[in-house]
Design a protein around this motif. Structure first.
Motif, mmCIF file in Angstrom:
data_model
loop_
_atom_site.group_PDB
_atom_site.id
_atom_site.type_symbol
_atom_site.label_atom_id
_atom_site.label_comp_id
_atom_site.label_asym_id
_atom_site.label_seq_id
_atom_site.Cartn_x
_atom_site.Cartn_y
_atom_site.Cartn_z
ATOM 1 N N GLY A 84 -5.366 -1.432 14.224
ATOM 2 C CA GLY A 84 -5.222 -1.150 12.800
ATOM 3 C C GLY A 84 -4.090 -0.188 12.505
ATOM 4 O O GLY A 84 -3.909 0.235 11.376
ATOM 5 N N ARG A 85 -3.352 0.203 13.560
ATOM 6 C CA ARG A 85 -2.063 0.910 13.469
ATOM 7 C C ARG A 85 -2.118 2.403 13.237
ATOM 8 O O ARG A 85 -1.314 3.153 13.767
ATOM 9 N N LYS A 90 0.419 6.708 2.641
ATOM 10 C CA LYS A 90 1.006 7.407 1.481
ATOM 11 C C LYS A 90 2.308 8.124 1.849
ATOM 12 O O LYS A 90 3.100 8.447 0.979
ATOM 13 N N LEU A 91 2.490 8.408 3.122
ATOM 14 C CA LEU A 91 3.715 9.083 3.555
ATOM 15 C C LEU A 91 4.842 8.064 3.720
ATOM 16 O O LEU A 91 4.592 6.875 3.914
ATOM 17 N N THR A 92 6.060 8.549 3.649
ATOM 18 C CA THR A 92 7.204 7.653 3.836
ATOM 19 C C THR A 92 7.355 7.305 5.320
ATOM 20 O O THR A 92 6.750 7.923 6.197
ATOM 21 N N VAL A 93 8.200 6.321 5.566
ATOM 22 C CA VAL A 93 8.525 5.935 6.934
ATOM 23 C C VAL A 93 9.097 7.134 7.688
ATOM 24 O O VAL A 93 8.693 7.439 8.816
ATOM 25 N N ALA A 94 10.030 7.861 7.046
ATOM 26 C CA ALA A 94 10.639 9.033 7.699
ATOM 27 C C ALA A 94 9.581 10.073 8.051
ATOM 28 O O ALA A 94 9.589 10.642 9.156
ATOM 29 N N GLU A 95 8.656 10.330 7.130
ATOM 30 C CA GLU A 95 7.619 11.349 7.375
ATOM 31 C C GLU A 95 6.686 10.926 8.512
ATOM 32 O O GLU A 95 6.287 11.742 9.344
ATOM 33 N N ASN A 96 6.354 9.634 8.552
ATOM 34 C CA ASN A 96 5.525 9.135 9.650
ATOM 35 C C ASN A 96 6.227 9.330 10.992
ATOM 36 O O ASN A 96 5.609 9.759 11.967
ATOM 37 N N LEU A 97 7.514 9.030 11.029
ATOM 38 C CA LEU A 97 8.262 9.172 12.288
ATOM 39 C C LEU A 97 8.347 10.643 12.702
ATOM 40 O O LEU A 97 8.219 10.975 13.888
ATOM 41 N N GLU A 98 8.534 11.538 11.718
ATOM 42 C CA GLU A 98 8.604 12.966 12.032
ATOM 43 C C GLU A 98 7.293 13.465 12.628
ATOM 44 O O GLU A 98 7.290 14.277 13.560
ATOM 45 N N LEU A 99 6.179 12.949 12.098
ATOM 46 C CA LEU A 99 4.877 13.343 12.671
ATOM 47 C C LEU A 99 4.798 12.949 14.141
ATOM 48 O O LEU A 99 4.223 13.663 14.955
ATOM 49 N N GLY A 100 5.395 11.807 14.460
ATOM 50 C CA GLY A 100 5.393 11.336 15.846
ATOM 51 C C GLY A 100 6.099 12.288 16.791
ATOM 52 O O GLY A 100 5.760 12.391 17.969
ATOM 53 N N SER A 134 5.134 -4.584 4.981
ATOM 54 C CA SER A 134 4.341 -5.696 5.516
ATOM 55 C C SER A 134 3.602 -5.235 6.775
ATOM 56 O O SER A 134 3.949 -4.200 7.372
ATOM 57 N N GLY A 135 2.604 -6.012 7.177
ATOM 58 C CA GLY A 135 1.839 -5.673 8.387
ATOM 59 C C GLY A 135 2.728 -5.533 9.612
ATOM 60 O O GLY A 135 2.563 -4.620 10.422
ATOM 61 N N GLY A 136 3.685 -6.435 9.742
ATOM 62 C CA GLY A 136 4.587 -6.391 10.897
ATOM 63 C C GLY A 136 5.449 -5.146 10.885
ATOM 64 O O GLY A 136 5.664 -4.507 11.915
ATOM 65 N N GLU A 137 5.946 -4.781 9.698
ATOM 66 C CA GLU A 137 6.768 -3.568 9.587
ATOM 67 C C GLU A 137 5.933 -2.325 9.885
ATOM 68 O O GLU A 137 6.409 -1.379 10.517
ATOM 69 N N GLN A 138 4.685 -2.331 9.434
ATOM 70 C CA GLN A 138 3.807 -1.185 9.713
ATOM 71 C C GLN A 138 3.547 -1.059 11.215
ATOM 72 O O GLN A 138 3.459 0.040 11.753
ATOM 73 N N GLN A 139 3.429 -2.203 11.875
ATOM 74 C CA GLN A 139 3.224 -2.150 13.329
ATOM 75 C C GLN A 139 4.480 -1.607 14.026
ATOM 76 O O GLN A 139 4.380 -0.814 14.959
ATOM 77 N N MET A 140 5.653 -2.025 13.550
ATOM 78 C CA MET A 140 6.895 -1.475 14.109
ATOM 79 C C MET A 140 6.933 0.032 13.899
ATOM 80 O O MET A 140 7.344 0.789 14.793
ATOM 81 N N LEU A 141 6.510 0.477 12.719
ATOM 82 C CA LEU A 141 6.490 1.913 12.436
ATOM 83 C C LEU A 141 5.514 2.630 13.370
ATOM 84 O O LEU A 141 5.824 3.707 13.902
ATOM 85 N N GLU A 158 -4.163 -4.004 20.371
ATOM 86 C CA GLU A 158 -4.033 -5.221 19.560
ATOM 87 C C GLU A 158 -2.920 -5.141 18.515
ATOM 88 O O GLU A 158 -3.168 -5.288 17.317
ATOM 89 N N PRO A 159 -1.680 -4.958 18.976
ATOM 90 C CA PRO A 159 -0.578 -4.872 18.010
ATOM 91 C C PRO A 159 -0.363 -6.152 17.201
ATOM 92 O O PRO A 159 0.224 -6.091 16.129
ATOM 93 N N SER A 160 -0.842 -7.286 17.697
ATOM 94 C CA SER A 160 -0.573 -8.546 16.980
ATOM 95 C C SER A 160 -1.587 -8.812 15.869
ATOM 96 O O SER A 160 -1.408 -9.736 15.073
ATOM 97 N N GLU A 161 -2.620 -7.982 15.795
ATOM 98 C CA GLU A 161 -3.710 -8.246 14.849
ATOM 99 C C GLU A 161 -3.191 -8.261 13.399
ATOM 100 O O GLU A 161 -2.580 -7.304 12.937
ATOM 101 N N GLY A 162 -3.445 -9.349 12.713
ATOM 102 C CA GLY A 162 -3.081 -9.446 11.307
ATOM 103 C C GLY A 162 -1.596 -9.532 11.028
ATOM 104 O O GLY A 162 -1.147 -9.174 9.941
ATOM 105 N N ILE A 163 -0.833 -9.987 11.994
ATOM 106 C CA ILE A 163 0.621 -10.049 11.826
ATOM 107 C C ILE A 163 1.102 -11.484 11.979
ATOM 108 O O ILE A 163 0.621 -12.216 12.835
#
Ligand code: ADP
Ligand code: MG
Length: 232
Positions: A84-85, A90-100, A134-141, A158-163
């Motif tokens: 489920g990723r 609610k956070l931006t892509v940049a903010e999610n990556l920074e948390l990583g 999209s689900g695929g983009e969220q999985q990439m993120l 299960e990265p392929s789930e729902g993609i």
């Protein structure tokens, strides 16, 4: 690199992992297959310290890390992309990556540029709310965020789930490239047999809390084997 010996875990009084022996080598992509409810997610949660092991051990690069706190295990270099990723919608892509980057052992907080080589789409979407992709983009993120922590091991549930199928194929290709470039190890839980066989070096099959079969991708491609162990 990552090993378990007779690893056991339970939810309350209900045992789920009944003694798992697993060995993930350096630079290896190991696919973990098995029916729903076999205990695959439970194994991953136990590996990263979210669930207490009730017996057995987990060792990483020779050190016993059994029941270490999750942040310590993350800091040592084991990244987990949950089923489920688990991104922050609610956070931006940049903010999610920074948390990583917070689990980086070197304390740096800049997002490594290579992540955008693997996933150019993320660079285009840096200021977009993650939940609107999209689900695929969220999985990439989710994978990008895990890589931002500079891990030695990536656990993917299960990265392929729902993609959609075209993106599933891309994710498999990304994984092989990341492993070839960086030498990290990947434990890939999948229900999508085609993705597992196209991506992994080796497969193990879990049934009722135990590993019941192990084999090369060639061996596991045999249809009777698949039918016997994975019929859903
Ligand atoms: N939070 C939970 N509390 C109690 N039982 C759970 C919980 N999560 C999973 N289980 C049970 O543990 C078993 C293994 O589940 P899981 O590890 O999610 O399997 P898989 O990922 O292989 O589908 C199942 O019987 C499931 O019902
Ligand atoms: Mg699961």
């Amino acid at each position: 690199m990552l090993n378990t010996t007779s690893l056991k875990a339970a939810y309350g009084a209900v045992p789920v992992l009944l003694g798992v022996d697993l060995a993930l080598g350096e630079g290896e992509i190991l696919a973990l297959l098995g029916r729903n409810g076999a205990g695959k997610t439970t194994l991953m949660r136990t590996l990263i310290g979210l669930l207490k092991a009730t017996g057995g051990s987990v060792t990483f690069a020779g050190a016993d890390i059994t029941n270490f706190p999750p942040h310590d295990i993350a800091r040592r270099g084991i990244a987990y992309v949950p089923q489920g990723r688990g991104i922050f919608p609610k956070l931006t892509v940049a903010e999610n990556l920074e948390l990583g980057t917070r689990s980086r052992p070197d304390g740096r907080s800049d997002v490594p540029a290579e992540i955008f080589d693997y996933f150019p789409r993320l660079r285009e979407r840096l200021s977009q709310s993650a939940g609107t992709m999209s689900g695929g983009e969220q999985q990439m993120l989710a994978i990008g965020r895990a890589l931002a922590g500079d891990p030695k091991i990536l656990l993917l549930d299960e990265p392929s789930e729902g993609i959609q199928p075209s993106i599933v194929h891309q994710i498999g290709e990304f994984l092989k490239r990341i492993v070839a470039d960086t030498g990290i190890s990947v434990l890939l839980v999948e229900q999508n047999i085609d993705l597992a066989l196209a991506t992994a070096d080796r497969c193990i099959v879990m049934e009722k809390g135990r590993i019941v079969r192990e084999g090369s991708v060639e061996e596991m491609s045999d249809e009777t084997v698949m039918r016997e162990f994975l019929a859903v």
